[in-house]
Design a protein around this motif. Structure first.
Motif, PDB file in Angstrom:
ATOM      1  N   ARG A  87      24.731  40.138  42.463  1.00  0.00           N
ATOM      2  CA  ARG A  87      25.718  41.215  42.602  1.00  0.00           C
ATOM      3  C   ARG A  87      26.940  40.730  43.385  1.00  0.00           C
ATOM      4  N   THR A  88      26.709  39.999  44.468  1.00  0.00           N
ATOM      5  CA  THR A  88      27.808  39.475  45.274  1.00  0.00           C
ATOM      6  C   THR A  88      28.673  38.521  44.461  1.00  0.00           C
ATOM      7  N   ARG A 130      29.004  38.508  41.229  1.00  0.00           N
ATOM      8  CA  ARG A 130      29.712  39.303  40.225  1.00  0.00           C
ATOM      9  C   ARG A 130      30.928  40.017  40.810  1.00  0.00           C
ATOM     10  N   ILE A 131      30.806  40.514  42.033  1.00  0.00           N
ATOM     11  CA  ILE A 131      31.942  41.191  42.662  1.00  0.00           C
ATOM     12  C   ILE A 131      33.080  40.212  42.895  1.00  0.00           C
ATOM     13  N   GLY A 151      34.509  39.190  39.505  1.00  0.00           N
ATOM     14  CA  GLY A 151      35.262  40.298  38.931  1.00  0.00           C
ATOM     15  C   GLY A 151      36.634  40.433  39.557  1.00  0.00           C
ATOM     16  N   LEU A 152      36.715  40.290  40.874  1.00  0.00           N
ATOM     17  CA  LEU A 152      38.002  40.375  41.554  1.00  0.00           C
ATOM     18  C   LEU A 152      38.913  39.206  41.178  1.00  0.00           C
ATOM     19  N   LEU A 196      40.210  39.934  37.678  1.00  0.00           N
ATOM     20  CA  LEU A 196      41.247  40.972  37.712  1.00  0.00           C
ATOM     21  C   LEU A 196      42.571  40.439  38.248  1.00  0.00           C
ATOM     22  N   GLY A 242      37.194  41.297  34.112  1.00  0.00           N
ATOM     23  CA  GLY A 242      36.783  41.576  35.483  1.00  0.00           C
ATOM     24  C   GLY A 242      36.245  42.988  35.645  1.00  0.00           C
ATOM     25  N   ILE A 243      36.744  43.929  34.851  1.00  0.00           N
ATOM     26  CA  ILE A 243      36.261  45.310  34.917  1.00  0.00           C
ATOM     27  C   ILE A 243      34.798  45.371  34.487  1.00  0.00           C
ATOM     28  N   LEU A 267      32.629  43.746  37.234  1.00  0.00           N
ATOM     29  CA  LEU A 267      32.493  44.647  38.369  1.00  0.00           C
ATOM     30  C   LEU A 267      31.594  45.836  38.042  1.00  0.00           C
ATOM     31  N   ALA A 309      28.093  44.848  38.373  1.00  0.00           N
ATOM     32  CA  ALA A 309      27.735  44.660  39.776  1.00  0.00           C
ATOM     33  C   ALA A 309      27.451  45.993  40.456  1.00  0.00           C
ATOM     34  N   PHE A 310      28.286  46.989  40.205  1.00  0.00           N
ATOM     35  CA  PHE A 310      28.133  48.263  40.899  1.00  0.00           C
ATOM     36  C   PHE A 310      27.026  49.133  40.319  1.00  0.00           C
TER      37      PHE A 310
END
Length: 74
Positions: free
Chosen positions: A10-11, A13-14, A17-18, A21, A38-39, A42, A45-46
């Motif tokens: 998850r980390t 991916r965040i 993703g950033l 973006l 990136g959307i 993210l 991830a969320f």
């Protein structure tokens, strides 16, 4: 939907993703639109769910309930 994305995954991916973006603002021309991926990264991830992992049978989430009748070996 059962969670299949773990904490480390998850980390990553965040962060990824950033970074993706940011391509929308750093690049010019058609290449910049790759940043919209990136959307998706993210979102996975969320929500902690990745459809590709579900199809491939991959699971990086280690917080699973124990299976009844299964003994853990040392």
């Amino acid at each position: 939907m059962r969670a299949n994305v773990g904490n480390i995954d998850r980390t990553i991916r965040i962060i990824l993703g950033l970074v993706l973006l940011s391509l929308l603002f750093l690049l010019e021309g058609p290449a910049r639109w790759w940043g919209l991926l990136g959307i998706v990264v993210l979102a996975t991830a969320f929500t902690r769910f990745c459809p590709a992992y579900a199809i491939l049978g991959t699971d990086t989430c280690h917080n699973k309930p124990p299976v009844p009748g299964h003994k853990h070996e040392a």
